[in-house]
Motif scaffolding. Structure first.
Motif, PDB file in Angstrom:
ATOM      1  N   LEU A 293       0.806  -1.233  -0.011  1.00  0.00           N
ATOM      2  CA  LEU A 293       0.089   0.069  -0.109  1.00  0.00           C
ATOM      3  C   LEU A 293       1.015   1.189  -0.009  1.00  0.00           C
ATOM      4  O   LEU A 293       1.873   1.420   0.814  1.00  0.00           O
ATOM      5  CB  LEU A 293      -0.915  -0.045   1.335  1.00  0.00           C
ATOM      6  CG  LEU A 293      -1.935  -1.272   1.313  1.00  0.00           C
ATOM      7  CD1 LEU A 293      -2.608  -1.120   2.689  1.00  0.00           C
ATOM      8  CD2 LEU A 293      -3.114  -1.063   0.075  1.00  0.00           C
ATOM      9  N   LEU A 294       0.494   2.144  -0.975  1.00  0.00           N
ATOM     10  CA  LEU A 294       1.500   3.420  -1.029  1.00  0.00           C
ATOM     11  C   LEU A 294       0.526   4.559  -0.702  1.00  0.00           C
ATOM     12  O   LEU A 294      -0.516   4.660  -1.166  1.00  0.00           O
ATOM     13  CB  LEU A 294       2.008   3.432  -2.537  1.00  0.00           C
ATOM     14  CG  LEU A 294       3.251   2.360  -2.900  1.00  0.00           C
ATOM     15  CD1 LEU A 294       3.269   2.601  -4.269  1.00  0.00           C
ATOM     16  CD2 LEU A 294       4.307   2.123  -1.970  1.00  0.00           C
ATOM     17  N   VAL A 295       1.127   5.593  -0.140  1.00  0.00           N
ATOM     18  CA  VAL A 295       0.537   6.960   0.214  1.00  0.00           C
ATOM     19  C   VAL A 295       1.556   8.001  -0.514  1.00  0.00           C
ATOM     20  O   VAL A 295       2.650   8.072  -0.221  1.00  0.00           O
ATOM     21  CB  VAL A 295       0.481   7.078   1.650  1.00  0.00           C
ATOM     22  CG1 VAL A 295      -0.127   8.586   1.764  1.00  0.00           C
ATOM     23  CG2 VAL A 295      -0.307   6.254   2.045  1.00  0.00           C
ATOM     24  N   GLU A 296       0.698   8.703  -1.502  1.00  0.00           N
ATOM     25  CA  GLU A 296       1.730   9.614  -2.060  1.00  0.00           C
ATOM     26  C   GLU A 296       1.086  11.261  -2.013  1.00  0.00           C
ATOM     27  O   GLU A 296      -0.288  11.304  -2.183  1.00  0.00           O
ATOM     28  CB  GLU A 296       1.695   9.417  -3.792  1.00  0.00           C
ATOM     29  CG  GLU A 296       2.648   8.442  -3.914  1.00  0.00           C
ATOM     30  CD  GLU A 296       3.934   8.594  -3.920  1.00  0.00           C
ATOM     31  OE1 GLU A 296       4.618   9.616  -3.580  1.00  0.00           O
ATOM     32  OE2 GLU A 296       4.760   7.303  -3.506  1.00  0.00           O
ATOM     33  N   TYR A 297       1.753  11.995  -1.705  1.00  0.00           N
ATOM     34  CA  TYR A 297       1.138  13.566  -1.477  1.00  0.00           C
ATOM     35  C   TYR A 297       1.502  14.172  -2.653  1.00  0.00           C
ATOM     36  O   TYR A 297       2.799  14.037  -3.428  1.00  0.00           O
ATOM     37  CB  TYR A 297       1.895  14.302  -0.151  1.00  0.00           C
ATOM     38  CG  TYR A 297       1.642  14.011   1.029  1.00  0.00           C
ATOM     39  CD1 TYR A 297       0.253  14.889   1.572  1.00  0.00           C
ATOM     40  CD2 TYR A 297       1.831  13.005   1.773  1.00  0.00           C
ATOM     41  CE1 TYR A 297      -0.336  14.336   2.586  1.00  0.00           C
ATOM     42  CE2 TYR A 297       1.347  12.877   3.131  1.00  0.00           C
ATOM     43  CZ  TYR A 297       0.148  13.502   3.511  1.00  0.00           C
ATOM     44  OH  TYR A 297      -0.277  13.052   4.636  1.00  0.00           O
ATOM     45  N   ALA A 298       0.539  15.070  -3.068  1.00  0.00           N
ATOM     46  CA  ALA A 298       0.598  15.957  -4.528  1.00  0.00           C
ATOM     47  C   ALA A 298       0.567  17.206  -3.921  1.00  0.00           C
ATOM     48  O   ALA A 298      -0.717  17.721  -3.252  1.00  0.00           O
ATOM     49  CB  ALA A 298      -0.551  15.473  -5.537  1.00  0.00           C
ATOM     50  N   THR A 299       1.460  18.173  -4.325  1.00  0.00           N
ATOM     51  CA  THR A 299       1.202  19.611  -3.958  1.00  0.00           C
ATOM     52  C   THR A 299       1.173  20.463  -5.175  1.00  0.00           C
ATOM     53  O   THR A 299       1.758  20.135  -6.192  1.00  0.00           O
ATOM     54  CB  THR A 299       2.493  20.015  -2.937  1.00  0.00           C
ATOM     55  OG1 THR A 299       3.978  19.843  -3.847  1.00  0.00           O
ATOM     56  CG2 THR A 299       2.731  19.256  -1.569  1.00  0.00           C
ATOM     57  N   TYR A 300       0.527  21.551  -5.106  1.00  0.00           N
ATOM     58  CA  TYR A 300       0.155  22.497  -5.847  1.00  0.00           C
ATOM     59  C   TYR A 300       0.954  23.757  -6.042  1.00  0.00           C
ATOM     60  O   TYR A 300       0.773  24.576  -5.054  1.00  0.00           O
ATOM     61  CB  TYR A 300      -1.295  22.855  -6.301  1.00  0.00           C
ATOM     62  CG  TYR A 300      -1.711  23.552  -7.327  1.00  0.00           C
ATOM     63  CD1 TYR A 300      -1.967  23.006  -8.571  1.00  0.00           C
ATOM     64  CD2 TYR A 300      -2.033  24.962  -7.267  1.00  0.00           C
ATOM     65  CE1 TYR A 300      -2.036  23.825  -9.897  1.00  0.00           C
ATOM     66  CE2 TYR A 300      -2.393  25.594  -8.222  1.00  0.00           C
ATOM     67  CZ  TYR A 300      -2.411  25.197  -9.625  1.00  0.00           C
ATOM     68  OH  TYR A 300      -2.724  25.857 -10.836  1.00  0.00           O
ATOM     69  N   GLN A 301       1.867  23.872  -6.796  1.00  0.00           N
ATOM     70  CA  GLN A 301       2.730  25.103  -6.744  1.00  0.00           C
ATOM     71  C   GLN A 301       3.487  25.375  -5.432  1.00  0.00           C
ATOM     72  O   GLN A 301       3.246  26.546  -5.038  1.00  0.00           O
ATOM     73  CB  GLN A 301       2.103  26.503  -7.480  1.00  0.00           C
ATOM     74  CG  GLN A 301       1.457  26.282  -8.877  1.00  0.00           C
ATOM     75  CD  GLN A 301       0.654  27.459  -9.211  1.00  0.00           C
ATOM     76  OE1 GLN A 301       0.412  28.332  -8.553  1.00  0.00           O
ATOM     77  NE2 GLN A 301       0.195  27.356 -10.341  1.00  0.00           N
ATOM     78  N   MET A 302       3.842  24.397  -5.005  1.00  0.00           N
ATOM     79  CA  MET A 302       4.524  24.589  -3.481  1.00  0.00           C
ATOM     80  C   MET A 302       5.703  23.700  -3.562  1.00  0.00           C
ATOM     81  O   MET A 302       5.860  22.598  -3.966  1.00  0.00           O
ATOM     82  CB  MET A 302       3.553  24.001  -2.388  1.00  0.00           C
ATOM     83  CG  MET A 302       4.025  24.093  -1.011  1.00  0.00           C
ATOM     84  SD  MET A 302       2.998  23.186   0.090  1.00  0.00           S
ATOM     85  CE  MET A 302       1.376  23.557  -0.335  1.00  0.00           C
ATOM     86  N   ASN A 303       6.801  24.304  -2.822  1.00  0.00           N
ATOM     87  CA  ASN A 303       7.993  23.738  -2.926  1.00  0.00           C
ATOM     88  C   ASN A 303       8.060  22.423  -1.772  1.00  0.00           C
ATOM     89  O   ASN A 303       7.479  22.969  -0.687  1.00  0.00           O
ATOM     90  CB  ASN A 303       9.212  24.482  -2.722  1.00  0.00           C
ATOM     91  CG  ASN A 303       9.364  25.389  -1.337  1.00  0.00           C
ATOM     92  OD1 ASN A 303       9.082  24.918  -0.508  1.00  0.00           O
ATOM     93  ND2 ASN A 303       9.379  26.741  -1.440  1.00  0.00           N
TER      94      ASN A 303
END
Length: 336
Positions: A293-303
């Motif tokens: 099971l994997l958990v990935e975070y996605a950020t929008y225009q953020m370093n």
């Protein structure tokens, strides 16, 4: 009374009821298109009211989208307002839209800049009773261009008719624009299977019990982009971080387009849902890759540094979410 007589009565009542519902939805669709044409006229006439108003340009649509959403809720995205304006410009009062097509049909037609091509698809959609998916298919297959270039036009039209997708009554009754226009809550259960429902139940409760500022916004939250409807599994707003948090569940292995889809969702929320003072939204993709099971975070225009220093303090870490997902899956397996 025989069993056959009763079954015939049951069928008559059911058919009459279904047809009545369909006619009601069709009547709403007529009113939607008529109303949006009128709204488009208001926008164009305002723009034509002088140079200052004309210079307002794109800012006008953005301001209207923000204020109308506050007044009336969903239905006034910038893209929808752009199409309303186009509807009035491309269908002046002497050539008003047909009542035989829905707003979804006209959004597809308004994407066509060429007047002759647009008129062709409009007339074919009316004559052949095309559903919206069928209209999209015929456009994608370049039916107009093939007819224009082909000698045997009758054969091309016959071939096109063979692939026709006929809309089912249930499809009409679930038309998202109708729910939106009438401000009727959309049933999120429609697009969830059992496993996704259980996972959403667990994750929704888990995040709300963290005590870190999560507030629930919606489930199977619909967003509409370019006349295509998408649903985000879970949407929260974080009071401390002042941002939306979107969660997407992928039961199978994550694909490249899944990441792109989440980025598309984040872009939509940043431009259409955020209000002044909101920070860029955060996405969380939960997926099963082989046996892991994997958990990935996605950020929008953020370093990434800002995310770790500020956001990660209030969001559950990957291990917490992975354990919760495992627990949910074990409970599903135990129930089966």
């Amino acid at each position: 009374m025989t069993t056959d007589d009763y079954q015939q009565l049951l069928k008559q009542i059911s058919d009459t009821y279904t047809q009545g519902r369909i006619r009601a939805v069709q009547a709403v669709n007529v009113q939607i298109t008529e109303t949006y044409w009128q709204l488009g006229r208001h926008i164009v006439e305002f723009e034509q009211g002088g140079k200052i108003r004309a210079d307002y340009g794109k800012a006008l649509i953005a301001s209207l989208a923000k204020d109308l959403n506050l007044l009336h809720g969903k239905g006034f995205s910038r893209s929808n307002l752009v199409y309303m304006r186009l509807l009035y410009l491309r269908y002046p009062i002497s050539q008003k839209p047909s009542h035989q097509l829905s707003w979804s049909h006209y959004v597809e037609l308004l994407k066509l800049d060429d007047e002759l091509e647009r008129s062709f698809y409009e007339q074919q959609a009316i004559a052949e009773h095309w559903s919206v998916p069928e209209l999209k298919r015929q456009k994608a297959a370049s039916l107009f261009l093939r007819l224009a270039a082909g000698k045997d036009k009758a054969d091309i039209l016959q071939l096109a008719a063979q692939g026709q997708i006929v809309a089912q009554p249930a499809d009409l009754l679930r038309e998202p624009y109708v729910f939106e226009f009438l401000k009727i809550p959309e049933p999120w259960q429609v697009s969830e299977n059992h496993l996704e429902t259980v996972l959403c139940n667990h994750l929704q409760q888990f995040l709300l019990e963290l005590g870190k500022g999560f507030t629930f916004v919606g489930r199977q939250y619909r967003i509409t982009l370019n006349n295509n409807h998408y649903r985000v599994d879970l949407v929260f707003y974080h009071r401390i971080l002042r941002c939306f948090v979107l969660i997407d569940l992928k039961i199978n292995e994550v694909q490249h387009h899944d990441i792109g889809q989440m980025n598309m969702y984040l872009g939509y929320f940043a431009s259409e849902e955020n209000i002044e003072g909101d920070n860029p939204p955060i996405g969380i993709i939960l997926t099963k890759n082989k046996d892991e099971l994997l958990v990935e975070y996605a950020t929008y225009q953020m370093n990434s540094q800002l995310f770790v220093q500020k956001y990660q303090l209030y969001l559950p870490d990957r291990e917490e979410l992975r354990k919760e997902l495992e627990l949910s899956l074990r409970e599903v397996e135990a129930d089966e």
